[in-house]
Write a protein that holds these residues in place. Sequence first.
Motif, PDB file in Angstrom:
ATOM      1  N   LEU A  29       3.756  -2.759  -5.698  1.00 43.18           N
ATOM      2  CA  LEU A  29       3.507  -1.323  -5.826  1.00 43.18           C
ATOM      3  C   LEU A  29       2.385  -1.167  -6.842  1.00 43.18           C
ATOM      4  N   MET A  30       1.291  -0.568  -6.402  1.00 44.87           N
ATOM      5  CA  MET A  30       0.127  -0.448  -7.274  1.00 44.87           C
ATOM      6  C   MET A  30      -0.550   0.903  -7.088  1.00 44.87           C
ATOM      7  N   LYS A  31      -1.336   1.283  -8.070  1.00 45.49           N
ATOM      8  CA  LYS A  31      -2.225   2.416  -7.878  1.00 45.49           C
ATOM      9  C   LYS A  31      -3.387   1.949  -6.994  1.00 45.49           C
ATOM     10  N   ARG A  32      -3.765   2.794  -6.068  1.00 43.84           N
ATOM     11  CA  ARG A  32      -4.788   2.424  -5.106  1.00 43.84           C
ATOM     12  C   ARG A  32      -6.094   2.009  -5.781  1.00 43.84           C
ATOM     13  N   GLN A  33      -6.407   2.668  -6.884  1.00 45.12           N
ATOM     14  CA  GLN A  33      -7.667   2.385  -7.564  1.00 45.12           C
ATOM     15  C   GLN A  33      -7.721   0.980  -8.153  1.00 45.12           C
ATOM     16  N   ASP A  34      -6.547   0.354  -8.333  1.00 47.83           N
ATOM     17  CA  ASP A  34      -6.492  -0.980  -8.924  1.00 47.83           C
ATOM     18  C   ASP A  34      -6.483  -2.100  -7.891  1.00 47.83           C
ATOM     19  N   VAL A  35      -6.459  -1.739  -6.608  1.00 46.41           N
ATOM     20  CA  VAL A  35      -6.421  -2.742  -5.549  1.00 46.41           C
ATOM     21  C   VAL A  35      -7.852  -3.082  -5.125  1.00 46.41           C
ATOM     22  N   PRO A  36      -8.187  -4.367  -5.045  1.00 44.67           N
ATOM     23  CA  PRO A  36      -9.538  -4.752  -4.601  1.00 44.67           C
ATOM     24  C   PRO A  36      -9.869  -4.146  -3.240  1.00 44.67           C
ATOM     25  N   ASP A  37     -11.133  -3.833  -3.024  1.00 46.53           N
ATOM     26  CA  ASP A  37     -11.574  -3.133  -1.816  1.00 46.53           C
ATOM     27  C   ASP A  37     -11.201  -3.863  -0.530  1.00 46.53           C
ATOM     28  N   ALA A  38     -11.189  -5.176  -0.566  1.00 47.15           N
ATOM     29  CA  ALA A  38     -10.949  -5.951   0.653  1.00 47.15           C
ATOM     30  C   ALA A  38      -9.465  -6.015   1.044  1.00 47.15           C
ATOM     31  N   VAL A  58      -4.167  -1.353   1.688  1.00 43.33           N
ATOM     32  CA  VAL A  58      -3.126  -0.626   0.952  1.00 43.33           C
ATOM     33  C   VAL A  58      -2.348   0.236   1.937  1.00 43.33           C
ATOM     34  N   ASN A  59      -1.050   0.112   1.924  1.00 40.13           N
ATOM     35  CA  ASN A  59      -0.190   0.873   2.828  1.00 40.13           C
ATOM     36  C   ASN A  59       0.312   2.145   2.160  1.00 40.13           C
ATOM     37  N   PRO A  60       0.362   3.259   2.893  1.00 41.90           N
ATOM     38  CA  PRO A  60       0.905   4.501   2.311  1.00 41.90           C
ATOM     39  C   PRO A  60       2.388   4.338   2.006  1.00 41.90           C
ATOM     40  N   ILE A  61       2.893   5.197   1.120  1.00 43.92           N
ATOM     41  CA  ILE A  61       4.283   5.100   0.697  1.00 43.92           C
ATOM     42  C   ILE A  61       4.895   6.496   0.666  1.00 43.92           C
ATOM     43  N   SER A  62       6.161   6.594   1.038  1.00 41.89           N
ATOM     44  CA  SER A  62       6.873   7.869   0.970  1.00 41.89           C
ATOM     45  C   SER A  62       7.515   8.008  -0.405  1.00 41.89           C
ATOM     46  N   LEU A  63       7.984   9.212  -0.699  1.00 39.05           N
ATOM     47  CA  LEU A  63       8.637   9.456  -1.990  1.00 39.05           C
ATOM     48  C   LEU A  63       9.892   8.600  -2.125  1.00 39.05           C
ATOM     49  N   ASP A  83       2.150  15.264  -4.554  1.00 41.90           N
ATOM     50  CA  ASP A  83       0.978  14.866  -3.776  1.00 41.90           C
ATOM     51  C   ASP A  83       0.124  13.858  -4.532  1.00 41.90           C
ATOM     52  N   ARG A  84       0.084  14.001  -5.835  1.00 36.64           N
ATOM     53  CA  ARG A  84      -0.682  13.048  -6.648  1.00 36.64           C
ATOM     54  C   ARG A  84      -0.036  11.667  -6.604  1.00 36.64           C
ATOM     55  N   LEU A  85       1.290  11.628  -6.694  1.00 43.46           N
ATOM     56  CA  LEU A  85       1.998  10.350  -6.618  1.00 43.46           C
ATOM     57  C   LEU A  85       1.722   9.651  -5.292  1.00 43.46           C
ATOM     58  N   LEU A  86       1.841  10.397  -4.206  1.00 41.28           N
ATOM     59  CA  LEU A  86       1.691   9.793  -2.884  1.00 41.28           C
ATOM     60  C   LEU A  86       0.256   9.383  -2.597  1.00 41.28           C
ATOM     61  N   SER A  87      -0.698  10.066  -3.228  1.00 43.08           N
ATOM     62  CA  SER A  87      -2.101   9.699  -3.015  1.00 43.08           C
ATOM     63  C   SER A  87      -2.531   8.562  -3.945  1.00 43.08           C
TER      64      SER A  87
END
Length: 280
Positions: free
Chosen positions: A251-260, A263-268, A214-218
């Motif tokens: 492929l990035m961590k969501r926290q590193d993507v600029p707010d504007a 970000v698309n969700p990703i499956s395992l 769950d941590r990976l996917l979030s």
Amino acid sequence: MNAIDIQNLKKAFPGFLLDDVSLSLPQGCIMGLIGENGAGKSTLFKLMLNMIAKESGSITILGKDSVSDSHQIKEDVGVVTDEIGLPECLTAKQVGKVMKNTFARWDEGEYDRLLKKMSLPEHKPFKDFSRGMKTKLGIAIALSHHAKLLLLDEPTNGLDPVVRDEVVEMLSEFTRDESHSILISSHIVTDLEKICDYAAFLHKGTLLLCEEKDRLLSEYGTVFCTKEQFSFFDGKPIRCKKETPYGVELLMKRQDVPDAIKVNPISLEELFVFMMKGGS
């Protein structure tokens, strides 16, 4: 106590190296081991079962050393592999008699109950079992000596969706007991995503990631941009990059993507394939 603790494990073969693998499986959890053919999944299972000798590192199973305590571990671990190695002439009933003399805690009543639950014929020769029936028999054996840990190497490989779903349900039921744990490898990542608490990605003998599912996917997501827009990501930590004729996929961590930026969700499965093919 962790069900499995592996530290700095190394095993070399001609043309292949399982290199410095470290992972831990907390008790009461299911870990999905994901990797392509030849990634080293079966090698890792054999090392845990002391079937082959390691070059270096340590393996602890249920608090016991995998080498010096291998006999004790055998009683507490249920093993199911892609090929269920049973004599083809034996019936399920005869297999139960053999296992009674193999495991100290063999539970004949539980074995008979599981045969009925899985609709497995008691008097049919093993050679006449379908692939799904063979897998279910392997799981019945693994569950009938009160194992605390299941090591399952590609148990759903080649099974039809209905049987795969039955197997997944049985594994989920097993871990309702918080003292029970499972390490399962599979090519069918969607099955693992349904049941696993942790995911470990093995690629060409190297452990790429080992995290809570769950941590990976979030934490992770994908970003699409043009090659021109890619310059805006200079200095940003990018896990993987894949160029296509239509632009760049990151492929990035969501926290590193600029707010504007969307970000698309990703499956395992998508995450694993991206990491294998996308490059760093």
